[in-house]
Design an enzyme around this catalytic site. Structure first.
Site, PDB file in Angstrom:
ATOM      1  N   HIS A   1     -11.643  -5.378  -3.126  1.00 28.19           N
ATOM      2  CA  HIS A   1     -10.249  -5.072  -3.429  1.00 28.19           C
ATOM      3  C   HIS A   1      -9.609  -4.208  -2.339  1.00 28.19           C
ATOM      4  O   HIS A   1      -8.441  -3.843  -2.435  1.00 28.19           O
ATOM      5  CB  HIS A   1     -10.171  -4.366  -4.796  1.00 28.19           C
ATOM      6  CG  HIS A   1      -8.826  -4.369  -5.419  1.00 28.19           C
ATOM      7  ND1 HIS A   1      -8.131  -3.221  -5.715  1.00 28.19           N
ATOM      8  CD2 HIS A   1      -8.007  -5.382  -5.793  1.00 28.19           C
ATOM      9  CE1 HIS A   1      -6.965  -3.523  -6.262  1.00 28.19           C
ATOM     10  NE2 HIS A   1      -6.866  -4.828  -6.315  1.00 28.19           N
TER      11      HIS A   1
ATOM     12  N   LYS B   1      -7.830  -2.996   1.105  1.00 23.74           N
ATOM     13  CA  LYS B   1      -6.829  -3.523   2.040  1.00 23.74           C
ATOM     14  C   LYS B   1      -6.890  -2.647   3.288  1.00 23.74           C
ATOM     15  O   LYS B   1      -6.269  -1.579   3.349  1.00 23.74           O
ATOM     16  CB  LYS B   1      -5.415  -3.505   1.458  1.00 23.74           C
ATOM     17  CG  LYS B   1      -5.196  -4.512   0.318  1.00 23.74           C
ATOM     18  CD  LYS B   1      -5.588  -3.961  -1.006  1.00 23.74           C
ATOM     19  CE  LYS B   1      -5.286  -4.951  -2.143  1.00 23.74           C
ATOM     20  NZ  LYS B   1      -5.778  -4.474  -3.436  1.00 23.74           N
TER      21      LYS B   1
ATOM     22  N   ASP C   1      -8.585  -2.160  17.664  1.00 20.08           N
ATOM     23  CA  ASP C   1      -9.152  -1.566  18.887  1.00 20.08           C
ATOM     24  C   ASP C   1      -9.828  -0.223  18.651  1.00 20.08           C
ATOM     25  O   ASP C   1      -9.977   0.565  19.597  1.00 20.08           O
ATOM     26  CB  ASP C   1      -8.073  -1.406  19.970  1.00 20.08           C
ATOM     27  CG  ASP C   1      -7.679  -2.733  20.602  1.00 20.08           C
ATOM     28  OD1 ASP C   1      -8.363  -3.746  20.332  1.00 20.08           O
ATOM     29  OD2 ASP C   1      -6.701  -2.756  21.369  1.00 20.08           O
TER      30      ASP C   1
ATOM     31  N   HIS D   1       2.789  -2.207  -7.835  1.00 20.28           N
ATOM     32  CA  HIS D   1       1.442  -2.466  -7.342  1.00 20.28           C
ATOM     33  C   HIS D   1       0.858  -1.250  -6.634  1.00 20.28           C
ATOM     34  O   HIS D   1      -0.226  -1.311  -6.051  1.00 20.28           O
ATOM     35  CB  HIS D   1       1.445  -3.671  -6.398  1.00 20.28           C
ATOM     36  CG  HIS D   1       0.109  -4.270  -6.174  1.00 20.28           C
ATOM     37  ND1 HIS D   1      -0.594  -4.118  -4.997  1.00 20.28           N
ATOM     38  CD2 HIS D   1      -0.681  -5.017  -6.981  1.00 20.28           C
ATOM     39  CE1 HIS D   1      -1.747  -4.749  -5.084  1.00 20.28           C
ATOM     40  NE2 HIS D   1      -1.832  -5.297  -6.282  1.00 20.28           N
TER      41      HIS D   1
ATOM     42  N   LYS E   1      -0.860   2.413  -5.728  1.00 22.02           N
ATOM     43  CA  LYS E   1      -2.005   3.217  -6.171  1.00 22.02           C
ATOM     44  C   LYS E   1      -1.973   4.510  -5.363  1.00 22.02           C
ATOM     45  O   LYS E   1      -2.727   4.702  -4.400  1.00 22.02           O
ATOM     46  CB  LYS E   1      -3.329   2.490  -5.938  1.00 22.02           C
ATOM     47  CG  LYS E   1      -3.415   1.085  -6.574  1.00 22.02           C
ATOM     48  CD  LYS E   1      -3.107   0.012  -5.568  1.00 22.02           C
ATOM     49  CE  LYS E   1      -3.465  -1.392  -6.018  1.00 22.02           C
ATOM     50  NZ  LYS E   1      -2.947  -1.832  -7.263  1.00 22.02           N
TER      51      LYS E   1
ATOM     52  N   ASP F   1       0.608  19.056  -6.356  1.00 17.53           N
ATOM     53  CA  ASP F   1       1.149  20.306  -5.803  1.00 17.53           C
ATOM     54  C   ASP F   1       1.710  20.112  -4.392  1.00 17.53           C
ATOM     55  O   ASP F   1       1.228  20.720  -3.417  1.00 17.53           O
ATOM     56  CB  ASP F   1       0.078  21.401  -5.798  1.00 17.53           C
ATOM     57  CG  ASP F   1      -0.323  21.839  -7.196  1.00 17.53           C
ATOM     58  OD1 ASP F   1       0.423  21.543  -8.146  1.00 17.53           O
ATOM     59  OD2 ASP F   1      -1.380  22.466  -7.347  1.00 17.53           O
TER      60      ASP F   1
END
Length: 408
Positions: free
Chosen positions: A115, A117, A122, A314, A316, A321
């Site tokens: 899952h 991404k 380089d 979508h 996350k 603080d």
């Protein structure tokens, strides 16, 4: 090489919102690649704006850059034939993580998905977040969207780029070794698994131009089923436990386990303002309904819950603080649900930088104020058939976890 998630100085971290901005930034980096590109994604879809990423990978490979692409066997069972041909002709190497096979998801062990991404260019620039290679205005299950999907990522330079790259190259060679083993090419398989432990070099970022923001403290958090089973969850628990003023979380699929629920409840009861920005649009039966049975206890403790209604959420991300001397913020692929926290390979970047935390906090607060609806304390008084769907989804989720050997 075992990854050390301690926060370290000297990073340049920039927040990216939305697929269009992400693709443009990613393509600009890919077009400057001279050595190698590593890209992992759950969904690799070439509709609309996402095609620019596929085209940039193709261009990089054609000019001699080593390009490695890994997609998930559920999110991307197969690339379109035209792109399989184009990648083969250009020299793009790609693999499917855990193809489903004949029985598909009927086998519980196949619920462990890739899952993450991630992208490294380089060895000096990395991308991490929740954004798939998928057009913001298109959904594979719902077609064209009225408003773009809400999601975030970061582009980073600094030491954590090496950590991201090592994690990706290890996965690549393990996939390569597994393929050789299936083909009964044992010597090649052994060499691949050995190579998985050899990191590629990474490069220090270039000196910053005048006027750039100061370097940030940052770290990479991973979740897998070997060395990093609960690293991301522990980081959330620690940050929430140390919070003094505010916790703000935006999460697409929210079904936290008992420890996370208790941490949020305890924070709210000791006077911390806890706000949750969650999915308000119906997307999937399980994820939509299974989350709602946990709302009651959170609302009773004073947690503020908002549902994002403008489009599909979508994201996350989280901020703790933001105005403190040492704030905590995270952007990544991990939802706060059992699929992410117990089964999937995930990656989050944690940033301890006031400017970054304040930027993310300000944006999430704007979304709450302008495009979200607060869940009221009368939530429990909904119609009985709504409660029935919620309990059914929650029960099915717990049964699914039981079949994988987990309790939640």
């Amino acid at each position: 090489m075992r990854h050390n998630p301690a926060l370290r100085d000297g990073h340049q971290i920039r927040l990216i919102e939305g697929g269009q901005h992400y693709f443009e930034t990613l393509v600009a980096a890919l077009d400057q690649a001279r050595s190698h590109v590593l890209l992992e994604t759950y969904i690799f879809d070439v509709h609309g704006a996402a095609a620019m990423v596929a085209e940039a990978l193709e261009r990089a490979a054609l000019r001699g850059v080593r390009v490695w692409l890994v997609v998930d066997g559920v999110g991307t069972p197969q690339l379109p034939e035209v792109w399989r041909t184009r990648f083969a002709q250009a020299g793009v190497d790609w693999r499917v993580y855990a193809p489903l096979g004949t029985l598909g998801l009927l086998i519980p062990s196949r619920w462990r998905r890739l899952h993450r991404k991630l992208c490294v260019v380089d060895g000096h620039t990395a991308f991490c977040g929740g954004i798939n290679i998928l057009d913001d205005w298109y959904d594979p299950h719902h077609g064209h969207l009225v408003r773009p999907r809400l999601d975030f990522a970061v582009v980073a330079q600094g030491e954590l780029v090496g950590h991201i790259q090592n994690s990706m190259i290890q996965l690549w060679w393990r996939l390569q070794g597994a393929q050789h083993a299936r083909e009964r090419k044992i010597p090649q398989a052994l060499r691949s698994f050995k190579t998985a432990g050899l990191p590629l070099p990474w490069k220090q970022p270039l000196p910053l131009p005048d006027g750039s923001p100061p370097p940030s403290r940052a770290a990479l958090l991973l979740r897998d089923n070997v060395l990093h089973r609960s690293q991301i969850e522990r980081a959330y628990l620690k940050a929430i436990g140390l919070s003094r003023h505010e916790v703000l979380i935006a999460n697409a699929y929210f079904l936290p386990g008992r420890r996370l629920r208790q941490a949020l409840i305890h924070a709210a009861r000791r006077g911390v303002r806890v706000r949750l920005l969650l999915q308000g649009r119906y997307e999937y039966f399980m994820q939509y309904h299974a989350a709602r049975p946990v709302y009651g206890a959170l609302l009773a403790a004073g947690v503020e819950i908002y549902e994002y209604n403008a489009s599909f959420l979508h994201a996350k991300v989280a901020v703790v603080d933001p105005d403190a001397e040492r704030p905590w913020a995270t952007v990544g692929s991990s939802n706060l649900d059992p699929l992410s926290l117990l089964l999937a390979r995930e990656a989050n970047v944690v940033v301890a930088d006031r400017l970054f935390a304040q930027q993310l906090h300000q944006r999430l607060s704007q979304l709450i104020d302008a495009q979200s609806t607060r869940v009221s304390a009368t939530f429990s008084q909904r119609h009985w058939h709504q409660h029935l769907r919620d309990r059914l989804a929650f029960g099915l989720m717990r049964l699914a976890l039981f079949l994988t050997g987990h309790r939640y």
